[in-house]
Design a protein around this motif. Structure first.
Motif, PDB file in Angstrom:
ATOM      1  N   ARG A  18      25.397   4.085  23.227  1.00  0.00           N
ATOM      2  CA  ARG A  18      25.897   3.057  22.304  1.00  0.00           C
ATOM      3  C   ARG A  18      24.811   2.650  21.308  1.00  0.00           C
ATOM      4  N   ALA A  19      23.604   2.415  21.784  1.00  0.00           N
ATOM      5  CA  ALA A  19      22.501   2.069  20.883  1.00  0.00           C
ATOM      6  C   ALA A  19      22.201   3.239  19.948  1.00  0.00           C
ATOM      7  N   LEU A  20      22.223   4.454  20.469  1.00  0.00           N
ATOM      8  CA  LEU A  20      21.938   5.635  19.658  1.00  0.00           C
ATOM      9  C   LEU A  20      22.986   5.827  18.561  1.00  0.00           C
ATOM     10  N   ALA A  21      24.251   5.548  18.861  1.00  0.00           N
ATOM     11  CA  ALA A  21      25.309   5.677  17.852  1.00  0.00           C
ATOM     12  C   ALA A  21      25.055   4.723  16.682  1.00  0.00           C
ATOM     13  N   HIS A  22      24.620   3.508  16.985  1.00  0.00           N
ATOM     14  CA  HIS A  22      24.302   2.545  15.932  1.00  0.00           C
ATOM     15  C   HIS A  22      23.069   2.988  15.151  1.00  0.00           C
ATOM     16  N   LEU A  23      22.056   3.441  15.874  1.00  0.00           N
ATOM     17  CA  LEU A  23      20.842   3.926  15.216  1.00  0.00           C
ATOM     18  C   LEU A  23      21.130   5.110  14.308  1.00  0.00           C
ATOM     19  N   LYS A  24      21.977   6.013  14.766  1.00  0.00           N
ATOM     20  CA  LYS A  24      22.295   7.210  13.975  1.00  0.00           C
ATOM     21  C   LYS A  24      22.828   6.830  12.603  1.00  0.00           C
ATOM     22  N   VAL A  25      23.732   5.878  12.543  1.00  0.00           N
ATOM     23  CA  VAL A  25      24.303   5.456  11.264  1.00  0.00           C
ATOM     24  C   VAL A  25      23.220   4.882  10.363  1.00  0.00           C
ATOM     25  N   VAL A  26      22.400   4.004  10.901  1.00  0.00           N
ATOM     26  CA  VAL A  26      21.349   3.365  10.104  1.00  0.00           C
ATOM     27  C   VAL A  26      20.301   4.381   9.673  1.00  0.00           C
ATOM     28  N   ILE A  27      19.847   5.201  10.607  1.00  0.00           N
ATOM     29  CA  ILE A  27      18.805   6.193  10.297  1.00  0.00           C
ATOM     30  C   ILE A  27      19.288   7.185   9.247  1.00  0.00           C
ATOM     31  N   TRP A  78      25.637  -5.418  14.315  1.00  0.00           N
ATOM     32  CA  TRP A  78      24.462  -4.777  14.909  1.00  0.00           C
ATOM     33  C   TRP A  78      23.841  -3.787  13.932  1.00  0.00           C
ATOM     34  N   MET A  79      24.686  -2.993  13.244  1.00  0.00           N
ATOM     35  CA  MET A  79      24.155  -2.028  12.278  1.00  0.00           C
ATOM     36  C   MET A  79      23.447  -2.744  11.135  1.00  0.00           C
ATOM     37  N   GLU A  80      24.009  -3.872  10.673  1.00  0.00           N
ATOM     38  CA  GLU A  80      23.359  -4.635   9.609  1.00  0.00           C
ATOM     39  C   GLU A  80      22.013  -5.188  10.077  1.00  0.00           C
ATOM     40  N   GLU A  81      21.973  -5.649  11.325  1.00  0.00           N
ATOM     41  CA  GLU A  81      20.722  -6.155  11.902  1.00  0.00           C
ATOM     42  C   GLU A  81      19.667  -5.052  11.948  1.00  0.00           C
ATOM     43  N   ALA A  83      19.619  -2.262  10.109  1.00  0.00           N
ATOM     44  CA  ALA A  83      19.279  -1.873   8.734  1.00  0.00           C
ATOM     45  C   ALA A  83      18.335  -2.888   8.107  1.00  0.00           C
ATOM     46  N   ASN A  84      18.594  -4.168   8.328  1.00  0.00           N
ATOM     47  CA  ASN A  84      17.708  -5.197   7.780  1.00  0.00           C
ATOM     48  C   ASN A  84      16.304  -5.080   8.358  1.00  0.00           C
ATOM     49  N   SER A  85      16.219  -4.796   9.657  1.00  0.00           N
ATOM     50  CA  SER A  85      14.889  -4.657  10.262  1.00  0.00           C
ATOM     51  C   SER A  85      14.180  -3.404   9.754  1.00  0.00           C
ATOM     52  N   ALA A  86      14.937  -2.349   9.452  1.00  0.00           N
ATOM     53  CA  ALA A  86      14.325  -1.129   8.914  1.00  0.00           C
ATOM     54  C   ALA A  86      13.664  -1.393   7.570  1.00  0.00           C
ATOM     55  N   ASN A  87      14.151  -2.404   6.857  1.00  0.00           N
ATOM     56  CA  ASN A  87      13.599  -2.731   5.541  1.00  0.00           C
ATOM     57  C   ASN A  87      12.348  -3.600   5.607  1.00  0.00           C
ATOM     58  N   THR A  88      11.941  -3.994   6.803  1.00  0.00           N
ATOM     59  CA  THR A  88      10.740  -4.817   6.949  1.00  0.00           C
ATOM     60  C   THR A  88       9.529  -3.930   7.219  1.00  0.00           C
TER      61      THR A  88
END
Length: 109
Positions: A18-27, A78-81, A83-88
């Motif tokens: 589940r975490a990986l599925a969210h990460l995949k979209v953001v990454i 969760w994906m927005e969270e 993605a926002n952290s990836a921008n920091t």
């Protein structure tokens, strides 16, 4: 438990599906835009104590492998969270409950 294979590393990164599925979209969204960032996580209990960070860059080979054939329901929040952290400057940091399969903690609680 899903797996990320990154670059030529012989060490796969194991993350709950589940975490990986969210990460995949953001990454993939970030890399498709040509953006680089870091991904950090605390080592699971079955590994030596510590934490790891990788630098994600569009030119480095990346593969996601999922144990479950069905994609889990994705949380836009969760994906927005993520993605926002990836921008920091700190990049994405997975919390223990995310890696273990829980939803991210609600910052309001």
């Amino acid at each position: 438990m899903g797996t990320i294979y990154y670059g030529g590393s012989a060490t796969p990164i194991h993350i709950e599906d589940r975490a990986l599925a969210h990460l995949k979209v953001v990454i993939t969204t970030k890399l498709r835009r040509g953006e680089s960032f870091t991904l950090s996580w605390t080592h699971p209990e079955d590994q030596p104590r510590g934490r790891s960070t990788i630098w994600l860059h569009p030119s480095i080979a990346l593969r996601f492998v999922f144990d479950e054939p069905e994609q889990p329901h994705l949380s836009r929040e969760w994906m927005e969270e993520l993605a926002n952290s990836a921008n920091t400057s700190g990049g994405i940091t997975l919390a223990a409950e995310e890696v273990a399969g829980g939803e991210p903690a609600d910052p309001q609680s």
